[in-house]
Design a protein around this motif. Structure first.
Motif, PDB file in Angstrom:
ATOM      1  N   GLU A  47     -29.056 -43.804   9.445  1.00  0.00           N
ATOM      2  CA  GLU A  47     -30.417 -43.791   8.573  1.00  0.00           C
ATOM      3  C   GLU A  47     -30.088 -44.427   7.237  1.00  0.00           C
ATOM      4  O   GLU A  47     -30.972 -45.318   6.635  1.00  0.00           O
ATOM      5  N   VAL A  48     -29.274 -43.990   6.586  1.00  0.00           N
ATOM      6  CA  VAL A  48     -28.852 -44.150   4.940  1.00  0.00           C
ATOM      7  C   VAL A  48     -28.127 -45.755   4.983  1.00  0.00           C
ATOM      8  O   VAL A  48     -27.263 -46.032   5.919  1.00  0.00           O
ATOM      9  N   ARG A  49     -28.877 -46.536   4.264  1.00  0.00           N
ATOM     10  CA  ARG A  49     -28.542 -47.996   3.886  1.00  0.00           C
ATOM     11  C   ARG A  49     -28.049 -47.975   2.392  1.00  0.00           C
ATOM     12  O   ARG A  49     -28.652 -47.493   1.619  1.00  0.00           O
ATOM     13  N   ILE A  50     -27.158 -49.074   2.096  1.00  0.00           N
ATOM     14  CA  ILE A  50     -26.709 -49.328   1.029  1.00  0.00           C
ATOM     15  C   ILE A  50     -26.836 -50.939   0.562  1.00  0.00           C
ATOM     16  O   ILE A  50     -26.640 -51.629   1.699  1.00  0.00           O
ATOM     17  N   SER A  51     -26.953 -51.286  -0.482  1.00  0.00           N
ATOM     18  CA  SER A  51     -27.186 -52.756  -1.048  1.00  0.00           C
ATOM     19  C   SER A  51     -25.720 -53.118  -1.087  1.00  0.00           C
ATOM     20  O   SER A  51     -24.608 -52.432  -1.329  1.00  0.00           O
ATOM     21  N   PRO A  52     -25.571 -54.721  -1.023  1.00  0.00           N
ATOM     22  CA  PRO A  52     -24.279 -55.291  -1.180  1.00  0.00           C
ATOM     23  C   PRO A  52     -23.550 -55.033  -2.738  1.00  0.00           C
ATOM     24  O   PRO A  52     -22.438 -55.137  -2.603  1.00  0.00           O
TER      25      PRO A  52
ATOM     26  N   LYS B 223     -17.059 -59.569   4.108  1.00  0.00           N
ATOM     27  CA  LYS B 223     -18.285 -59.561   3.213  1.00  0.00           C
ATOM     28  C   LYS B 223     -19.411 -58.583   3.639  1.00  0.00           C
ATOM     29  O   LYS B 223     -19.934 -58.528   4.859  1.00  0.00           O
ATOM     30  N   VAL B 224     -20.137 -58.133   2.594  1.00  0.00           N
ATOM     31  CA  VAL B 224     -21.302 -57.341   2.965  1.00  0.00           C
ATOM     32  C   VAL B 224     -22.525 -58.162   2.398  1.00  0.00           C
ATOM     33  O   VAL B 224     -22.509 -58.170   1.006  1.00  0.00           O
ATOM     34  N   SER B 225     -23.173 -58.873   3.042  1.00  0.00           N
ATOM     35  CA  SER B 225     -24.032 -59.893   2.706  1.00  0.00           C
ATOM     36  C   SER B 225     -25.507 -59.309   2.470  1.00  0.00           C
ATOM     37  O   SER B 225     -26.300 -59.947   1.773  1.00  0.00           O
ATOM     38  N   GLN B 226     -25.627 -58.255   3.114  1.00  0.00           N
ATOM     39  CA  GLN B 226     -27.034 -57.807   3.251  1.00  0.00           C
ATOM     40  C   GLN B 226     -27.059 -56.219   3.184  1.00  0.00           C
ATOM     41  O   GLN B 226     -26.088 -55.614   3.163  1.00  0.00           O
ATOM     42  N   SER B 227     -28.257 -55.507   3.010  1.00  0.00           N
ATOM     43  CA  SER B 227     -28.329 -54.104   3.266  1.00  0.00           C
ATOM     44  C   SER B 227     -27.653 -53.540   4.458  1.00  0.00           C
ATOM     45  O   SER B 227     -27.951 -54.254   5.734  1.00  0.00           O
ATOM     46  N   VAL B 228     -27.021 -52.734   4.587  1.00  0.00           N
ATOM     47  CA  VAL B 228     -26.281 -52.052   5.781  1.00  0.00           C
ATOM     48  C   VAL B 228     -26.213 -50.703   5.705  1.00  0.00           C
ATOM     49  O   VAL B 228     -26.456 -49.887   4.870  1.00  0.00           O
ATOM     50  N   THR B 229     -26.152 -50.200   7.023  1.00  0.00           N
ATOM     51  CA  THR B 229     -26.149 -48.641   7.063  1.00  0.00           C
ATOM     52  C   THR B 229     -24.580 -48.191   6.977  1.00  0.00           C
ATOM     53  O   THR B 229     -23.723 -48.807   6.974  1.00  0.00           O
ATOM     54  N   LEU B 230     -24.548 -46.755   6.597  1.00  0.00           N
ATOM     55  CA  LEU B 230     -23.203 -46.309   6.589  1.00  0.00           C
ATOM     56  C   LEU B 230     -22.479 -46.501   7.872  1.00  0.00           C
ATOM     57  O   LEU B 230     -21.026 -46.414   7.675  1.00  0.00           O
ATOM     58  N   GLU B 231     -23.190 -46.254   8.982  1.00  0.00           N
ATOM     59  CA  GLU B 231     -22.583 -46.238  10.243  1.00  0.00           C
ATOM     60  C   GLU B 231     -21.963 -47.646  10.409  1.00  0.00           C
ATOM     61  O   GLU B 231     -20.933 -47.926  10.955  1.00  0.00           O
ATOM     62  N   HIS B 232     -22.778 -48.726  10.114  1.00  0.00           N
ATOM     63  CA  HIS B 232     -22.228 -50.223  10.087  1.00  0.00           C
ATOM     64  C   HIS B 232     -20.732 -50.338   9.424  1.00  0.00           C
ATOM     65  O   HIS B 232     -19.893 -50.815   9.960  1.00  0.00           O
ATOM     66  N   LEU B 233     -20.812 -49.799   8.194  1.00  0.00           N
ATOM     67  CA  LEU B 233     -19.730 -49.795   7.416  1.00  0.00           C
ATOM     68  C   LEU B 233     -18.693 -49.135   8.035  1.00  0.00           C
ATOM     69  O   LEU B 233     -17.339 -49.411   7.871  1.00  0.00           O
ATOM     70  N   LEU B 234     -18.869 -48.001   8.449  1.00  0.00           N
ATOM     71  CA  LEU B 234     -17.672 -47.004   9.034  1.00  0.00           C
ATOM     72  C   LEU B 234     -17.085 -47.680  10.356  1.00  0.00           C
ATOM     73  O   LEU B 234     -16.199 -47.428  10.561  1.00  0.00           O
ATOM     74  N   ARG B 235     -17.958 -48.427  10.851  1.00  0.00           N
ATOM     75  CA  ARG B 235     -17.366 -49.050  12.151  1.00  0.00           C
ATOM     76  C   ARG B 235     -16.294 -50.218  12.011  1.00  0.00           C
ATOM     77  O   ARG B 235     -15.770 -50.612  12.749  1.00  0.00           O
ATOM     78  N   ARG B 236     -16.378 -50.639  10.562  1.00  0.00           N
ATOM     79  CA  ARG B 236     -15.615 -51.795  10.142  1.00  0.00           C
ATOM     80  C   ARG B 236     -13.957 -51.287  10.241  1.00  0.00           C
ATOM     81  O   ARG B 236     -13.780 -50.268  10.002  1.00  0.00           O
ATOM     82  N   PRO B 237     -13.109 -52.420  10.678  1.00  0.00           N
ATOM     83  CA  PRO B 237     -11.778 -51.913  10.702  1.00  0.00           C
ATOM     84  C   PRO B 237     -11.162 -51.553   9.269  1.00  0.00           C
ATOM     85  O   PRO B 237     -11.603 -51.947   8.240  1.00  0.00           O
ATOM     86  N   HIS B 238     -10.161 -50.341   9.298  1.00  0.00           N
ATOM     87  CA  HIS B 238      -9.448 -50.097   8.108  1.00  0.00           C
ATOM     88  C   HIS B 238     -10.390 -49.155   7.198  1.00  0.00           C
ATOM     89  O   HIS B 238      -9.836 -48.742   6.105  1.00  0.00           O
ATOM     90  N   ILE B 239     -11.655 -48.948   7.521  1.00  0.00           N
ATOM     91  CA  ILE B 239     -12.765 -48.110   6.834  1.00  0.00           C
ATOM     92  C   ILE B 239     -12.732 -46.613   7.185  1.00  0.00           C
ATOM     93  O   ILE B 239     -12.955 -46.651   8.481  1.00  0.00           O
ATOM     94  N   HIS B 240     -12.463 -45.906   6.632  1.00  0.00           N
ATOM     95  CA  HIS B 240     -12.533 -44.298   7.107  1.00  0.00           C
ATOM     96  C   HIS B 240     -13.528 -43.583   6.337  1.00  0.00           C
ATOM     97  O   HIS B 240     -13.980 -43.977   5.320  1.00  0.00           O
TER      98      HIS B 240
ATOM     99  N   ALA C 211     -20.190 -50.471  -1.118  1.00  0.00           N
ATOM    100  CA  ALA C 211     -20.097 -51.877  -0.041  1.00  0.00           C
ATOM    101  C   ALA C 211     -18.875 -52.733  -0.854  1.00  0.00           C
ATOM    102  O   ALA C 211     -18.232 -53.440   0.007  1.00  0.00           O
ATOM    103  N   CYS C 212     -18.833 -52.692  -2.041  1.00  0.00           N
ATOM    104  CA  CYS C 212     -17.772 -53.356  -2.907  1.00  0.00           C
ATOM    105  C   CYS C 212     -16.414 -52.934  -2.505  1.00  0.00           C
ATOM    106  O   CYS C 212     -15.456 -53.741  -2.041  1.00  0.00           O
ATOM    107  N   ALA C 213     -16.241 -51.400  -2.348  1.00  0.00           N
ATOM    108  CA  ALA C 213     -14.689 -51.174  -1.766  1.00  0.00           C
ATOM    109  C   ALA C 213     -14.468 -51.549  -0.618  1.00  0.00           C
ATOM    110  O   ALA C 213     -13.343 -51.793   0.026  1.00  0.00           O
ATOM    111  N   ALA C 214     -15.705 -51.391   0.240  1.00  0.00           N
ATOM    112  CA  ALA C 214     -15.669 -51.812   1.969  1.00  0.00           C
ATOM    113  C   ALA C 214     -14.942 -53.278   2.160  1.00  0.00           C
ATOM    114  O   ALA C 214     -14.202 -53.452   2.934  1.00  0.00           O
ATOM    115  N   VAL C 215     -15.541 -54.217   1.189  1.00  0.00           N
ATOM    116  CA  VAL C 215     -15.090 -55.680   1.152  1.00  0.00           C
ATOM    117  C   VAL C 215     -13.551 -55.900   1.057  1.00  0.00           C
ATOM    118  O   VAL C 215     -12.926 -56.374   1.727  1.00  0.00           O
TER     119      VAL C 215
END
Length: 295
Positions: free
Chosen positions: A134-139, A154-171, A144-148
């Motif tokens: 449910e929680v979203r963050i802006s680019p 790139k994080v080009s739009q608002s994304v959920t924390l779940e979406h970020l956590l699913r990315r490789p190398h992000i814990h 989001a910057c650290a995730a990039v």
């Protein structure tokens, strides 16, 4: 041999006699302890007239161990390996309590305090999973910057924390570092949440395979199947299947030397054969209709 016992580890010949450890053909302390707890629980329940307990192989490595012992004619000392289970993606150390605590509660091994702790943990994990969805963050958010930087995506739009956590190398610790974590969770709970997010697709597929496997036991095997040509099945399994010529998947699964992974491969092969047969029938029908129309 252990196949003289049932899945409760009670001997078939002598009622009330339960065996565990090396006498069942295993080697190793963990294997003995795993059998010991089941044999001990069932001996106690037998003495007071209660229903005996069995653990399905898909429920745990204990269940896998015992199922292998009592259904296969093993020729060498048995050790528990992750490769023994076809459900190892579901059988993880971080979710062992989630899989087994309910069973322990039902048979009287989990007291009220332990049960309350388990329920609280399950709620925290469920609530955190929902929060990440449910929680979203802006680019422009620091996370989001650290995730990039970490993932290279790139994080080009608002994304959920779940979406970020699913990315490789992000814990999960990256979420904690940028104040988007949950301080109510301990490290093990955070690991469980992260695994559930990152491997959600694989976990769901494994769960579906489990359901399919349960419903495939009565699937017929063609009499003319050529096992020696199925190279995705182990050599030992091919030899045993060719020798015993089982009529169904259920029969094949109970042949010594045929592992669950071989059964999964056999099911896959049968599905390929089925699709080829359907395709050939469709092509024949199309050719027949074309011939009739031309006449």
């Amino acid at each position: 041999p252990a196949f003289q016992c049932t899945a409760t580890l009670e001997t078939k010949r002598i009622s009330g006699l339960f065996l565990s450890g090396q006498i069942n053909g295993t080697t190793g302390y963990e294997e003995a302890a795993a059998q010991g707890i089941i044999a001990g629980v069932n001996a106690a329940r037998k003495a007071i007239g209660k229903t005996l307990v069995t653990l399905p192989r898909e429920s745990s490595y204990i269940g896998t161990l015992i199922d292998d012992l009592v259904t296969k004619d093993l020729r060498e000392p048995y050790r528990v390996l992750t490769s023994r289970s076809e459900h190892r993606l579901l059988l993880r150390s971080d979710n062992a309590d989630i899989r087994l605590t309910k069973i322990g509660r039902e048979i009287g091994l989990i007291d009220d305090d332990r049960w309350a702790m388990f329920e609280a943990k399950a709620r925290r994990i469920e609530d955190e999973s929902k929060r990440l969805q449910e929680v979203r963050i802006s680019p422009t958010d620091a996370l989001a910057c650290a995730a990039v930087d970490v993932s290279g995506h790139k994080v080009s739009q608002s994304v959920t924390l779940e979406h970020l956590l699913r990315r490789p190398h992000i814990h999960y610790d990256l979420l904690d570092k940028h104040n988007h974590g949950n301080s109510l969770l301990n490290e093990v709970e955070k690991e469980t949440v992260e695994i559930n997010v990152k491997y959600d697709g694989f976990i769901k597929r494994a769960a579906n395979q489990l359901k399919q496997m349960s419903s495939k036991a009565s699937t017929s095997i063609p009499e003319d199947i050529e096992y020696e040509t199925i190279d995705i099945i182990s050599m030992e399994a091919r030899e045993k299947l060719a020798k015993f010529r089982p009529q169904t998947i259920g029969q094949a699964a109970r042949i010594g030397g045929v592992n669950p992974s071989d059964i999964q491969a056999l099911l896959l092969h049968l599905e390929v054969l089925r699709r080829k047969r359907v395709s050939n029938e469709v092509n024949k029908e199309v050719d027949r209709e074309s011939l009739q129309s031309s006449v």
